[in-house]
Scaffold this motif. Structure first.
Motif, PDB file in Angstrom:
ATOM      1  N   ASP A  85      22.428  20.090  35.381  1.00  0.00           N
ATOM      2  CA  ASP A  85      21.835  18.600  35.658  1.00  0.00           C
ATOM      3  C   ASP A  85      21.873  18.012  36.877  1.00  0.00           C
ATOM      4  O   ASP A  85      22.590  18.460  37.641  1.00  0.00           O
ATOM      5  N   ASN A  86      21.508  17.062  37.392  1.00  0.00           N
ATOM      6  CA  ASN A  86      22.067  16.461  38.451  1.00  0.00           C
ATOM      7  C   ASN A  86      23.415  14.974  38.439  1.00  0.00           C
ATOM      8  O   ASN A  86      22.956  14.472  39.288  1.00  0.00           O
ATOM      9  N   VAL A  87      23.781  14.971  37.533  1.00  0.00           N
ATOM     10  CA  VAL A  87      25.029  14.027  37.410  1.00  0.00           C
ATOM     11  C   VAL A  87      26.304  15.348  38.177  1.00  0.00           C
ATOM     12  O   VAL A  87      26.933  14.631  38.677  1.00  0.00           O
ATOM     13  N   THR A 327      15.275  10.566  40.300  1.00  0.00           N
ATOM     14  CA  THR A 327      14.998   9.260  39.709  1.00  0.00           C
ATOM     15  C   THR A 327      16.037   7.970  39.643  1.00  0.00           C
ATOM     16  O   THR A 327      16.195   7.321  39.308  1.00  0.00           O
ATOM     17  N   GLY A 328      16.866   8.402  38.478  1.00  0.00           N
ATOM     18  CA  GLY A 328      18.046   7.824  38.457  1.00  0.00           C
ATOM     19  C   GLY A 328      18.901   8.277  38.000  1.00  0.00           C
ATOM     20  O   GLY A 328      18.965   9.349  37.334  1.00  0.00           O
ATOM     21  N   ILE A 329      20.216   8.169  38.493  1.00  0.00           N
ATOM     22  CA  ILE A 329      21.754   8.947  38.034  1.00  0.00           C
ATOM     23  C   ILE A 329      22.524   8.015  37.650  1.00  0.00           C
ATOM     24  O   ILE A 329      23.300   6.993  38.247  1.00  0.00           O
ATOM     25  N   THR A 330      23.178   7.643  36.731  1.00  0.00           N
ATOM     26  CA  THR A 330      23.807   6.290  36.103  1.00  0.00           C
ATOM     27  C   THR A 330      25.620   6.667  35.862  1.00  0.00           C
ATOM     28  O   THR A 330      25.353   7.493  34.899  1.00  0.00           O
ATOM     29  N   GLN A 331      26.433   6.060  35.955  1.00  0.00           N
ATOM     30  CA  GLN A 331      27.057   6.582  35.504  1.00  0.00           C
ATOM     31  C   GLN A 331      28.282   5.376  35.749  1.00  0.00           C
ATOM     32  O   GLN A 331      28.326   4.196  35.997  1.00  0.00           O
ATOM     33  N   SER A 341      34.867  -3.685  32.110  1.00  0.00           N
ATOM     34  CA  SER A 341      34.131  -2.340  32.847  1.00  0.00           C
ATOM     35  C   SER A 341      35.299  -2.228  34.048  1.00  0.00           C
ATOM     36  O   SER A 341      35.806  -3.458  34.687  1.00  0.00           O
ATOM     37  N   TYR A 342      35.070  -1.225  34.410  1.00  0.00           N
ATOM     38  CA  TYR A 342      35.671  -0.386  35.468  1.00  0.00           C
ATOM     39  C   TYR A 342      35.117   0.173  36.173  1.00  0.00           C
ATOM     40  O   TYR A 342      34.885   0.707  37.698  1.00  0.00           O
ATOM     41  N   LEU A 343      33.741   0.700  36.427  1.00  0.00           N
ATOM     42  CA  LEU A 343      32.764   2.024  36.782  1.00  0.00           C
ATOM     43  C   LEU A 343      30.892   1.223  36.840  1.00  0.00           C
ATOM     44  O   LEU A 343      31.319   1.049  35.279  1.00  0.00           O
ATOM     45  N   GLN A 344      30.706   1.168  37.688  1.00  0.00           N
ATOM     46  CA  GLN A 344      29.319   1.107  37.286  1.00  0.00           C
ATOM     47  C   GLN A 344      28.447   1.742  38.456  1.00  0.00           C
ATOM     48  O   GLN A 344      28.316   0.581  40.170  1.00  0.00           O
ATOM     49  N   ALA A 345      28.066   2.795  38.421  1.00  0.00           N
ATOM     50  CA  ALA A 345      27.786   3.044  39.488  1.00  0.00           C
ATOM     51  C   ALA A 345      26.055   4.056  39.445  1.00  0.00           C
ATOM     52  O   ALA A 345      25.989   4.771  38.813  1.00  0.00           O
ATOM     53  N   ARG A 346      25.070   3.463  40.493  1.00  0.00           N
ATOM     54  CA  ARG A 346      24.185   4.268  40.650  1.00  0.00           C
ATOM     55  C   ARG A 346      23.794   4.602  41.872  1.00  0.00           C
ATOM     56  O   ARG A 346      23.625   3.864  42.507  1.00  0.00           O
ATOM     57  N   ASP A 417      30.573   9.858  43.420  1.00  0.00           N
ATOM     58  CA  ASP A 417      30.457   8.530  42.707  1.00  0.00           C
ATOM     59  C   ASP A 417      31.936   7.707  41.481  1.00  0.00           C
ATOM     60  O   ASP A 417      32.172   6.550  41.749  1.00  0.00           O
ATOM     61  N   TYR A 418      32.682   8.692  41.402  1.00  0.00           N
ATOM     62  CA  TYR A 418      33.394   8.669  39.723  1.00  0.00           C
ATOM     63  C   TYR A 418      34.904   8.041  40.246  1.00  0.00           C
ATOM     64  O   TYR A 418      35.229   8.731  40.948  1.00  0.00           O
ATOM     65  N   ARG A 419      34.599   6.348  39.914  1.00  0.00           N
ATOM     66  CA  ARG A 419      36.126   5.947  41.043  1.00  0.00           C
ATOM     67  C   ARG A 419      36.905   4.993  39.408  1.00  0.00           C
ATOM     68  O   ARG A 419      36.131   3.769  39.190  1.00  0.00           O
ATOM     69  N   VAL A 420      37.113   5.170  39.042  1.00  0.00           N
ATOM     70  CA  VAL A 420      38.445   4.718  37.938  1.00  0.00           C
ATOM     71  C   VAL A 420      39.240   4.932  37.982  1.00  0.00           C
ATOM     72  O   VAL A 420      40.104   6.041  37.404  1.00  0.00           O
ATOM     73  N   ASP A 421      40.492   3.572  37.995  1.00  0.00           N
ATOM     74  CA  ASP A 421      42.048   3.717  37.935  1.00  0.00           C
ATOM     75  C   ASP A 421      42.520   3.354  36.485  1.00  0.00           C
ATOM     76  O   ASP A 421      42.639   1.937  36.610  1.00  0.00           O
TER      77      ASP A 421
END
Length: 629
Positions: A85-87, A327-331, A341-346, A417-421
């Motif tokens: 996958d691309n994530v 075309t789109g990667i969302t976390q 909400s702690y993370l919105q990465a695109r 991109d994944y950063r969640v404290d």
């Protein structure tokens, strides 16, 4: 023993000719040894080993199985089309692999760096799953199986060739399992059910597959959905909460066209697209007690073109290009109640690769394989990777191979991109660079007949800029960084013999040493010794004259001691599996007993799991019936 393979060079050649020491498991092997998923197929191969954390299966390659790595350093193909996958760049090899093994014709594995041919993720090797045609199934089939821990599976498939000459294969599979109730010593308190995770090892999955082939055109669709419980309370969750679970959903579609443009020029073109979605429900008591939802979604499409020419005397040239559009990667990461909400990465991006290979017959007994590929991926520097191989024919049945190649793996969207404290989250991650590996290998292969094969190989690899997961400075947090350089060296040997009556034997042994140069220590989850032994033969059980002849197959898989993350030495083990298969009254019957002697064994745990190790299943059973109309 000298079957044709496609994976080493992206075109068909024999295993002796290929610039790699190939491993192949066929549909007959899958049936005979009762493999239940792709992880078990790969675990039977020389130099490979599999770990399981009760959620995902992880592939170890020649001593390398870094905790926290989601199988990103192996490229997974199905019929030549990328399935990572691309994530997370994950190669799904366990129950999340969206293809029933009954539809597989063979699985090929080409070890060593493959970036000169395939680009990113072909770091330690390439796995290519090649599916069957509809004519091989010849009509509708229904298959059902039951097994230990409440597992049950039902598959219905149809294979046929219509009046227009189109070859069709359509299949649907449904699997469910109650699962075990595993024990975790780190949670052994009365408040935590004395460390027993009850009812959280469940599995439910659905697999759909369709394939149409006519002349040079092939259309394929694969879809998989999986719901899995998380008994380990990974990422600092509340233990034994029934809401702890995850789901994986993946869909792939592909169109392939092959044509012989001229007698000396062949063309293969592909269009493919995919979508992957991960949803995890994680239960935390901050306080208050809440469910944290973690999501990763990726969509992409791509195109490939390859040309193979034999116009020049003594040369077989191949060249091509690969393009992928993310075309789109969302976390996302958020608490459900109370909402937070702690993370919105695109992100979006592109990947472009251009390659050229030459198979040059220097002499009648000496062939040079030379390849070069340039890649550019959004967010990473461009990369150029070569491959060189010399294949010397000692005699028509014996080949000596000297191989050298490099590969790379850029950081994926999750690592970037994944950063969640939060407890179990990722923090303090610096800018990441691409990993790189350089490998040299010397191999001797001998196949004097279609029934005998012997192999001996030695390899050395150097890995730099290794991307690793590690404990952060803050409690219950982890970080991702380029921190390590690793040397890996090893020797592998394999002998296989088959006899006309159906008997066969295969023995494979691997010794490997993977060292962290900075720490001057062996890598975690890196055994020095691997042993694979298989024996199969025909047998007629004493159940009366009407009982048909069947086959029994015994497989032993041995793995040496390994270090855990806490540097505790985990003992080695030898597992034995026994399968009996026959055909009775038009029904194919297969009975399998796995871990026959009920050996107690475990795999090292990763950072996100509080326990030091993850205990695996004891003795389990499976009974499978298949009927063709």
């Amino acid at each position: 023993m000298q079957m044709e393979v496609r994976t080493a060079s992206r075109y068909t050649q024999t295993a002796l000719e290929a610039p790699a020491v190939m491993s192949v498991v066929t549909a007959e092997d899958i049936r005979l040894f009762g493999y239940r998923n792709l992880a078990e197929v790969l675990d039977s191969m020389r130099g490979l080993y599999v770990s399981y954390d009760r959620t995902y299966h992880y592939l170890g390659l020649r001593g390398f199985a870094s905790p926290g790595d989601y199988d990103t350093r192996v490229l997974l193909l199905v019929n030549g089309v990328r399935f990572n996958d691309n994530v997370y760049d994950q190669a799904a090899i366990g129950t999340d692999f969206p293809l029933d093994l009954d539809l597989v014709d063979r699985v090929e594995f080409a070890p060593g760096p493959g970036s000169a041919v395939y680009g990113a993720n072909a770091f330690f090797g390439v796995v290519n799953v090649i599916t069957r045609d509809g004519r091989q199934l010849a009509g509708p089939r229904v298959s059902t199986e039951i097994g230990s821990h409440g597992s049950a599976q039902l598959r219905f498939s149809v294979g046929t060739v219509d009046d227009a000459g189109r070859d069709w294969l359509v299949s649907a599979t449904r699997l469910s399992a109650r699962g075990a109730d595993p024990y975790y010593a780190a949670y052994d308190t009365p408040a935590n059910n004395h460390g027993v995770a009850q009812g959280l090892d469940f599995l439910r999955s659905t697999q759909l597959f369709a394939r149409m082939h006519r002349e040079g055109l092939t259309l394929t669709m694969a879809h998989g959905e999986r719901d899995k419980g998380m008994p380990t309370a990974a990422f600092s969750q509340v233990f034994n909460d029934p809401r702890s679970r995850l789901s994986d959903t993946s869909t792939r579609v592909a169109a392939e066209y092959t044509s012989q443009w001229q007698p000396s020029l062949a063309f293969t073109g592909r269009l493919h697209a995919g979508r992957y979605r991960y949803v995890g429900n994680y239960v935390y008591d901050y306080p208050p007690l809440t469910v944290n939802r973690d999501e990763g979604t990726g969509q992409w499409w791509g195109a490939e073109g390859q040309w193979v020419s034999t116009a020049l005397a003594r040369h077989k040239l191949s060249w091509g290009l690969d393009y992928r559009r993310d075309t789109g990667i969302t976390q996302r990461n958020a608490d459900i109640d109370p909402p937070a909400s702690y993370l919105q990465a695109r992100r979006k991006g592109d990947m472009l690769g251009v390659y050229l290979q030459d198979e040059f017959a220097l002499r009648a007994d000496l062939t040079l394989h030379a390849g070069l590929r340039w890649d550019k991926q959004t967010g990473s520097q461009s990369a150029v990777h070569p491959r060189l191989g010399l294949v010397y024919w000692w005699n028509p049945a014996t080949a000596v191979k000297l191989l050298h190649g490099t590969a790379y793996r850029p950081p994926n969207a999750y690592e970037r991109d994944y950063r969640v404290d939060l407890p179990g989250g990722v923090v303090d991650t610096a800018a990441l660079h691409s990993e790189r590996v350089r490998t040299t290998e010397l191999a001797l292969e001998h196949a004097p007949s279609g029934a005998t094969r012997m192999l001996l190989t030695a390899f050395h690899s150097h890995v730099s800029n290794l991307i690793t997961l590690a404990d952060a400075d803050r409690p219950d947090r982890v970080t991702i960084n380029n921190t390590r350089r690793v040397h890996v060296e090893g020797i592998e040997a394999e002998v296989e013999q088959r006899w006309s009556g159906g008997s066969r034997v295969r023995v494979a042994y691997g010794w490997q040493k993977a060292r962290d140069l900075a720490a001057q220590a062996d890598l975690t989850n890196s055994p020095r010794h691997l042993l694979k032994v298989q024996w199969a033969d025909a047998v007629k059980l004493p159940f009366g004259a009407d009982w048909p002849q069947g086959h029994y197959a015994i497989e032993g898989i041995g793995i040496g001691p390994r270090n855990t993350l806490q540097n505790i030495r985990l003992p080695g083990h030898l597992l034995t599996n026994l399968t009996y298969s026959t055909r009775f009254g038009g029904v194919d019957v297969s009975v399998g007993v796995y871990n026959l002697f009920n050996r107690r064994h475990a795999d090292p745990a990763s950072f996100e799991i509080r326990d030091n190790l993850v205990w695996q299943d004891g003795r389990t059973y499976r009974v499978k019936l298949t009927y063709g109309f």
